[in-house]
Scaffold this active site. Structure first.
Site, PDB file in Angstrom:
ATOM      1  CB  CYS A   5      -0.909  -0.030   1.219  1.00 53.21           C
ATOM      2  SG  CYS A   5      -1.763   1.514   1.498  1.00 53.21           S
ATOM      3  CB  CYS A   8       1.011   1.058   4.398  1.00 51.70           C
ATOM      4  SG  CYS A   8      -0.606   0.644   5.084  1.00 51.70           S
ATOM      5  CG  ASP A  31      -2.568  15.176  -3.451  1.00 50.73           C
ATOM      6  OD1 ASP A  31      -3.531  14.476  -3.095  1.00 50.73           O
ATOM      7  OD2 ASP A  31      -2.023  15.072  -4.572  1.00 50.73           O
ATOM      8  CG  ASN A  87     -12.511  11.101  -3.936  1.00 54.12           C
ATOM      9  OD1 ASN A  87     -13.515  11.795  -3.901  1.00 54.12           O
ATOM     10  ND2 ASN A  87     -11.353  11.538  -4.405  1.00 54.12           N
ATOM     11  N   GLY A  93     -14.334   7.586  -7.127  1.00 50.19           N
ATOM     12  CA  GLY A  93     -13.084   8.131  -7.660  1.00 50.19           C
ATOM     13  C   GLY A  93     -11.875   7.899  -6.768  1.00 50.19           C
ATOM     14  CG  HIS A  98      -4.142   3.724   3.763  1.00 52.48           C
ATOM     15  ND1 HIS A  98      -3.139   2.967   4.355  1.00 52.48           N
ATOM     16  CD2 HIS A  98      -4.569   4.593   4.714  1.00 52.48           C
ATOM     17  CE1 HIS A  98      -2.979   3.364   5.610  1.00 52.48           C
ATOM     18  NE2 HIS A  98      -3.841   4.363   5.847  1.00 52.48           N
ATOM     19  CG  HIS A 100      -6.774   9.299   1.043  1.00 54.39           C
ATOM     20  ND1 HIS A 100      -6.908   8.023   0.540  1.00 54.39           N
ATOM     21  CD2 HIS A 100      -7.052  10.137   0.004  1.00 54.39           C
ATOM     22  CE1 HIS A 100      -7.248   8.094  -0.740  1.00 54.39           C
ATOM     23  NE2 HIS A 100      -7.354   9.369  -1.084  1.00 54.39           N
TER      24      HIS A 100
HETATM   25  P1  5GP Z   1      -7.878   9.632  -4.215  1.00 58.86           P
HETATM   26  O1  5GP Z   1      -7.962   9.769  -5.713  1.00 58.86           O
HETATM   27  O2  5GP Z   1      -7.649   8.181  -3.828  1.00 58.86           O
HETATM   28  O3  5GP Z   1      -9.008  10.260  -3.468  1.00 58.86           O
HETATM   29  O4  5GP Z   1      -6.622  10.468  -3.765  1.00 58.86           O
HETATM   30  C1  5GP Z   1      -5.313   9.980  -3.876  1.00 58.86           C
HETATM   31  C2  5GP Z   1      -4.411  11.186  -3.843  1.00 58.86           C
HETATM   32  O5  5GP Z   1      -3.098  10.745  -3.599  1.00 58.86           O
HETATM   33  C3  5GP Z   1      -4.378  11.984  -5.141  1.00 58.86           C
HETATM   34  O6  5GP Z   1      -4.805  13.323  -4.896  1.00 58.86           O
HETATM   35  C4  5GP Z   1      -2.909  11.916  -5.578  1.00 58.86           C
HETATM   36  O7  5GP Z   1      -2.438  13.133  -6.128  1.00 58.86           O
HETATM   37  C5  5GP Z   1      -2.200  11.568  -4.284  1.00 58.86           C
HETATM   38  N1  5GP Z   1      -0.973  10.802  -4.458  1.00 58.86           N
HETATM   39  C6  5GP Z   1      -0.789   9.735  -5.281  1.00 58.86           C
HETATM   40  N2  5GP Z   1       0.462   9.261  -5.156  1.00 58.86           N
HETATM   41  C7  5GP Z   1       1.078  10.060  -4.236  1.00 58.86           C
HETATM   42  C8  5GP Z   1       2.404  10.064  -3.686  1.00 58.86           C
HETATM   43  O8  5GP Z   1       3.265   9.241  -3.996  1.00 58.86           O
HETATM   44  N3  5GP Z   1       2.688  11.026  -2.758  1.00 58.86           N
HETATM   45  C9  5GP Z   1       1.747  11.961  -2.379  1.00 58.86           C
HETATM   46  N4  5GP Z   1       2.148  12.866  -1.474  1.00 58.86           N
HETATM   47  N5  5GP Z   1       0.504  11.969  -2.890  1.00 58.86           N
HETATM   48  C10 5GP Z   1       0.168  11.037  -3.795  1.00 58.86           C
HETATM   49 ZN    ZN Z   2      -2.326   1.183   3.720  1.00 52.92          ZN
END
Ligand code: 5GP
Ligand code: ZN
Length: 114
Positions: A5, A8, A31, A87, A93, A98, A100
């Protein structure tokens, strides 16, 4: 915690991140693809896959996330307001499985989904 993950691995320090807050239950970092001047991901330090997996056994982590959100928002100067988004699942989306919370602010947010 899960070796497969991304979040994680960020929590453990295996993958670097720009951390803004950490305690026993919560890790928060910027982010990588910010959608606003402040875009922080607030993440429980337990592998809960999504909002659909919150239960009586793990909900303390969620409460602590929201306590952290209030502190981070104040520290980031978001006294005028901000948005918190999670999300959930494919239709919601969610791309990282994990749980967040996106803490977004630093600008007048105009897009309204609800
Ligand atoms: P989700 O689309 O699952 O709601 O949000 C995942 C978020 O994680 C996205 O806004 C994406 O930009 C962010 N993200 C993806 N990979 C990484 C990473 O390696 N480091 C950081 N800091 N953010 C990440
Ligand atoms: Zn995790």
């Amino acid at each position: 915690m899960s070796e497969n993950c991304l979040f994680c691995r960020i929590i453990s320090g295996d993958i670097p991140s720009d951390k803004v807050y950490e305690d026993e239950y919560v890790c928060a970092f910027r982010d990588i693809n910010p959608q606003a001047p402040v875009h922080v991901l607030v993440v429980p330090k337990a592998h809960i896959a999504s909002a659909a997996d919150v239960s009586a056994e793990n909900s303390l982590y969620v409460a602590r996330c929201f306590e952290a959100i209030a502190k981070i928002a104040a520290a980031e100067g978001l006294g005028n307001g901000y948005r918190v988004i999670t999300n959930c699942g494919e239709d919601g989306g969610q791309s990282v499985m994990h749980l967040h919370f996106h803490l977004i602010g630093g600008v007048k947010l105009s897009e309204k989904i609800i």
